[in-house]
Design an enzyme around this catalytic site. Structure first.
Site, PDB file in Angstrom:
ATOM      1  N   GLU A  57     -18.808  -4.858  -4.622  1.00 51.27           N
ATOM      2  CA  GLU A  57     -17.532  -5.238  -4.399  1.00 51.27           C
ATOM      3  C   GLU A  57     -17.290  -6.722  -4.975  1.00 51.27           C
ATOM      4  O   GLU A  57     -16.485  -6.936  -5.715  1.00 51.27           O
ATOM      5  CB  GLU A  57     -17.213  -5.535  -2.799  1.00 51.27           C
ATOM      6  N   ASP A  92      -4.749  -9.420  -8.794  1.00 52.12           N
ATOM      7  CA  ASP A  92      -5.115  -8.257  -9.970  1.00 52.12           C
ATOM      8  C   ASP A  92      -4.034  -7.664 -10.480  1.00 52.12           C
ATOM      9  O   ASP A  92      -3.218  -7.612 -11.719  1.00 52.12           O
ATOM     10  CB  ASP A  92      -6.189  -7.285  -9.385  1.00 52.12           C
ATOM     11  N   GLU A 116       0.890  -1.215   0.019  1.00 51.87           N
ATOM     12  CA  GLU A 116      -0.086  -0.034  -0.101  1.00 51.87           C
ATOM     13  C   GLU A 116       0.795   1.254   0.054  1.00 51.87           C
ATOM     14  O   GLU A 116       0.409   2.400  -0.739  1.00 51.87           O
ATOM     15  CB  GLU A 116      -0.779  -0.119   1.237  1.00 51.87           C
ATOM     16  N   GLU A 124     -11.758   1.143 -10.441  1.00 51.96           N
ATOM     17  CA  GLU A 124     -11.380   0.384 -11.813  1.00 51.96           C
ATOM     18  C   GLU A 124     -12.183   0.280 -13.068  1.00 51.96           C
ATOM     19  O   GLU A 124     -11.699   0.331 -14.015  1.00 51.96           O
ATOM     20  CB  GLU A 124     -10.952  -1.120 -11.254  1.00 51.96           C
ATOM     21  N   THR A 129      -0.739   1.387 -10.377  1.00 54.68           N
ATOM     22  CA  THR A 129      -2.016   1.008 -10.101  1.00 54.68           C
ATOM     23  C   THR A 129      -2.856   1.766  -9.200  1.00 54.68           C
ATOM     24  O   THR A 129      -4.035   1.415  -9.096  1.00 54.68           O
ATOM     25  CB  THR A 129      -1.905  -0.676  -9.402  1.00 54.68           C
TER      26      THR A 129
HETATM   27  C1  DMJ Z   1      -5.873   0.908  -5.042  1.00 50.88           C
HETATM   28  O1  DMJ Z   1      -5.209   1.314  -3.949  1.00 50.88           O
HETATM   29  C2  DMJ Z   1      -5.390   0.498  -6.177  1.00 50.88           C
HETATM   30  O2  DMJ Z   1      -5.951   0.641  -7.587  1.00 50.88           O
HETATM   31  C3  DMJ Z   1      -5.211  -1.209  -5.963  1.00 50.88           C
HETATM   32  O3  DMJ Z   1      -4.402  -1.563  -7.254  1.00 50.88           O
HETATM   33  C4  DMJ Z   1      -6.311  -1.872  -5.880  1.00 50.88           C
HETATM   34  N1  DMJ Z   1      -7.359  -1.224  -4.775  1.00 50.88           N
HETATM   35  C5  DMJ Z   1      -7.280   0.277  -4.777  1.00 50.88           C
HETATM   36  C6  DMJ Z   1      -8.564   0.947  -5.663  1.00 50.88           C
HETATM   37  O4  DMJ Z   1      -9.377   0.077  -5.522  1.00 50.88           O
END
Ligand code: DMJ
Length: 460
Positions: free
Chosen positions: A340, A238, A111, A359, A443
């Protein structure tokens, strides 16, 4: 009789699916900037200096008891890209003078890398502020002990002050979603260690694929053994796929190119599924399969998996990207806003919250960028309208505990500023703001330049 005739006259209009008209790009730029300021000004008023604002109680929240400025750092490049220059300058100066990583706290390597390390680097590239790069270099150094496992795959948590580590049970996403940030840090600081550590972690994970090219969903970094055998593209797996593709795009790394090609081929063979709907039409999804046999084990898909059309589009597979984005849209509109997790074989929700996730919007943006098909901006308008309708609070935006009841929850993650609002802006207000042939988004939607040089030196 009159009522019946009126009903017949209205029938054709009733049959047309209701869609929200898309206003002009300048109008959407104004609207999305206003939505950003609605939330940002409350963060500024009630939670300034803390990680997050609780959007219902207007209380501050810190992830680890002591703030790492999650929202100010994650939000900064969005402010720059949407033209909120005054707020961006104030935010950047606050980060320069107040952010310290010299803290005796265990943080999540994944994170902190995607949100803070990624954001400090993208904001450095956008502003040329050397203090942001110095903060990124300091953070990168403090995170490096995470990779000191017997396999080279990182532990989950690392203490920013002592370098102590903990958490040996993890997943592909937490191991394989580090190379864009650590690799960029190597390019910007000329210290190869960052690239080498993150690349080794990705390769160690890749080398543990099954004979048919699939990965599990849980793994132990000390033993290197899989502890979960489900291959899927949902949360936990993912962004590992995302980073094989994007590390090839960003660094020209041919190993990553090969790893992506082989991994996506296995996903398309075993994990992808076309199902026939009640009305005879078909929908395309990615579900779950056993890592070793490839046998189908589940039909779960969710808000996190909705990133995948973006990757397919970026890789040039527009056919699968389009079909999966149609399913993404179906998942969102079936409930009025996105749950979700669903079972796509029944379209029932398995986990009913909406976490303000980006996303689905991200994928619509990539598809619009590469195809210019107006249907993706129309989708974006649906996403935008439902977020404003259901998530907006008097002071900010709140996650939903249930897309069925639309009950709000007292949470506003920093990715709402970093990603959700940024992708809405790019899709609806300024699709050419970023050149996707010269830039790769990490991401967390932090844009990283292919040439990794500051694109503006206007610093004071
Ligand atoms: C974000 O922190 C990033 O996109 C991660 O890859 C997945 N979760 C959250 C958003 O949903």
């Amino acid at each position: 009789m009159f009522k019946f005739v009126l009903f017949l006259l209205l029938l054709p209009a009733l049959a047309i699916p209701q869609t929200t008209p898309v206003p002009s790009q300048p109008e959407m730029a104004t609207q999305i900037r206003e939505q950003f300021l609605h939330a940002w000004n409350s963060y500024r008023q009630y939670a300034w200096g803390h990680d997050e604002l609780r959007p219902l109680t207007n209380q501050p929240f810190d992830w680890y008891g002591s703030s790492l400025l999650m929202t100010p750092v994650d939000a900064l490049d969005t402010m720059i890209l949407v033209g909120l220059n005054q707020q961006a300058d104030e935010d950047r100066r606050y980060i320069d003078t107040h952010l310290s990583f010299d803290k005796d706290i265990y943080v999540k390597n994944f994170e902190i890398t995607i949100r803070l390390l990624g954001a400090l680097q993208s904001s450095y590239e956008l502003t040329g502020d050397p203090l942001l790069l110095a903060l990124a270099d300091d953070l990168g150094t403090r995170l490096l002990p995470a990779f000191n496992s017997p396999t080279g795959m990182p532990y989950v948590n690392v203490n920013l002050k002592t370098g102590a580590v903990r958490g040996e049970d993890t997943n592909p996403a937490e191991i394989g979603t580090l190379l864009l940030e650590f690799g960029t840090l190597s390019k910007l600081t000329h210290k190869p260690i960052y690239y080498d550590k993150a690349k080794r972690a990705m390769v160690e994970l890749y080398n543990r694929r099954s004979a048919i090219g699939l990965f599990g969903d849980e793994i132990n970094v000390r033993t290197g053994q899989w502890t979960g055998n489900t291959a899927n593209i949902n949360g936990g797996s993912d962004s590992f796929y995302e980073y094989m593709l994007k590390a090839w795009k960003l660094f020209g790394d041919e190993d990553c190119h090969r790893m992506w090609e082989q991994s996506v081929a296995a996903l398309n063979q075993y994990v992808a599924q076309t199902v026939t709907n009640a009305d005879g039409t078909t929908s395309f999804w990615y579900g779950e399969a056993d890592r070793t046999t490839g046998a189908r084990t589940g039909t779960e898909y969710g808000a996190l998996a909705a990133f995948f059309p973006a990757e397919l589009a970026l890789s040039g597979d527009l056919d699968r990207a389009r079909r999966l984005q149609d399913s993404n849209y179906k998942m969102w509109t079936a409930f009025g806003i996105e749950p979700e997790l669903i079972d796509y074989s029944t379209m029932k929700d398995l986990s009913p919250g909406y976490e303000l996730r980006p996303e689905n919007i991200e994928s619509a943006y990539y598809l619009y960028y590469f195809t210019r098909d107006p249907k993706y901006r129309q989708m974006g308008m649906t996403f935008y309208s439902s977020i404003v309708q259901y998530c907006r609070t008097p002071s900010a935006f709140a996650a939903l505990s249930s897309v069925e009841t639309k009950a709000q929850r007292d949470d506003m993650e920093s990715f709402f500023f970093a990603e959700t609002l940024k992708y809405l802006y790019l899709l609806l207000a300024d699709p050419d703001r970023i050149d996707l042939h010269k830039t790769v988004f990490n991401t967390e939607a932090h844009p990283l330049n292919l040439d990794a040089r500051p694109i503006s030196g206007n610093m004071n």
